[in-house]
Design a protein around this motif. Structure first.
Motif, PDB file in Angstrom:
ATOM      1  N   THR A  91      -9.601   0.081  -7.085  1.00  0.00           N
ATOM      2  CA  THR A  91      -8.853   0.815  -6.074  1.00  0.00           C
ATOM      3  C   THR A  91      -7.365   0.508  -6.190  1.00  0.00           C
ATOM      4  O   THR A  91      -6.952  -0.650  -6.147  1.00  0.00           O
ATOM      5  N   ALA A  92      -6.558   1.543  -6.336  1.00  0.00           N
ATOM      6  CA  ALA A  92      -5.122   1.382  -6.505  1.00  0.00           C
ATOM      7  C   ALA A  92      -4.484   2.758  -6.595  1.00  0.00           C
ATOM      8  O   ALA A  92      -5.169   3.779  -6.698  1.00  0.00           O
ATOM      9  N   VAL A  93      -3.159   2.771  -6.556  1.00  0.00           N
ATOM     10  CA  VAL A  93      -2.411   3.953  -6.937  1.00  0.00           C
ATOM     11  C   VAL A  93      -2.197   3.886  -8.440  1.00  0.00           C
ATOM     12  O   VAL A  93      -1.705   2.878  -8.957  1.00  0.00           O
ATOM     13  N   TYR A  94      -2.567   4.939  -9.132  1.00  0.00           N
ATOM     14  CA  TYR A  94      -2.460   4.993 -10.582  1.00  0.00           C
ATOM     15  C   TYR A  94      -1.263   5.846 -10.975  1.00  0.00           C
ATOM     16  O   TYR A  94      -1.079   6.962 -10.482  1.00  0.00           O
ATOM     17  N   VAL A 115      -6.583   6.279  -6.166  1.00  0.00           N
ATOM     18  CA  VAL A 115      -7.991   6.125  -6.506  1.00  0.00           C
ATOM     19  C   VAL A 115      -8.589   5.095  -5.568  1.00  0.00           C
ATOM     20  O   VAL A 115      -8.106   3.963  -5.494  1.00  0.00           O
ATOM     21  N   THR A 116      -9.636   5.480  -4.844  1.00  0.00           N
ATOM     22  CA  THR A 116     -10.316   4.581  -3.932  1.00  0.00           C
ATOM     23  C   THR A 116     -11.794   4.533  -4.299  1.00  0.00           C
ATOM     24  O   THR A 116     -12.450   5.574  -4.366  1.00  0.00           O
ATOM     25  N   VAL A 117     -12.300   3.332  -4.538  1.00  0.00           N
ATOM     26  CA  VAL A 117     -13.691   3.127  -4.920  1.00  0.00           C
ATOM     27  C   VAL A 117     -14.387   2.368  -3.801  1.00  0.00           C
ATOM     28  O   VAL A 117     -14.012   1.235  -3.485  1.00  0.00           O
ATOM     29  N   SER A 118     -15.389   2.974  -3.208  1.00  0.00           N
ATOM     30  CA  SER A 118     -16.125   2.362  -2.118  1.00  0.00           C
ATOM     31  C   SER A 118     -17.334   1.612  -2.651  1.00  0.00           C
ATOM     32  O   SER A 118     -17.923   1.983  -3.670  1.00  0.00           O
ATOM     33  N   SER A 119     -17.730   0.560  -1.950  1.00  0.00           N
ATOM     34  CA  SER A 119     -18.862  -0.245  -2.369  1.00  0.00           C
ATOM     35  C   SER A 119     -20.168   0.332  -1.867  1.00  0.00           C
ATOM     36  O   SER A 119     -20.192   1.233  -1.024  1.00  0.00           O
TER      37      SER A 119
END
Length: 119
Positions: A91-94, A115-119
């Protein structure tokens, strides 16, 4: 000089995939080395992947090796980052960035895509 605009970010579950695109205009795209960087809140900017002017060489951070693939299309003037097996720590700004001739610092930057990645 070249201008860069990122797209393709979004919200995805862990284990999922996204493909980021960075479209370039102006300049001579094939003369620039390209890179993808990311920055999460409270953390330093991280170099994720680099690709040379002719796609001859690539670099990947250890944290993304085997999961991310950088590529470029010098006809479409676009660089891509295919991200597979995403993890919450991705998760970060790319950002995409360019350096003329493929050497020196990447001193031309896009606006970034989240980009956000959820668990």
């Amino acid at each position: 000089q070249v201008q860069l605009v990122e797209s393709g970010g979004g919200l995805v579950q862990a284990g999922g995939s996204l493909r980021l695109s960075c479209a370039a205009s102006g300049g001579t795209f094939s003369s620039y080395g390209l890179g993808w960087f990311r920055q999460a809140p409270g953390k330093e900017r991280e170099r994720v992947a680099l690709i040379s002017t002719g796609s001859t060489t690539t670099y990947y951070a250890d944290s993304v090796k085997g999961r991310f693939t950088i590529s470029r299309d010098n006809v479409k003037n676009t660089v891509y980052l295919q991200m597979n097996s995403l993890k919450p720590e991705d998760t970060a700004v790319y950002y995409c960035a360019a350096r003329y001739g493929g050497t020196g610092i990447h001193d031309i930057w896009g606006q970034g895509t989240q980009v956000t990645v959820s668990s």
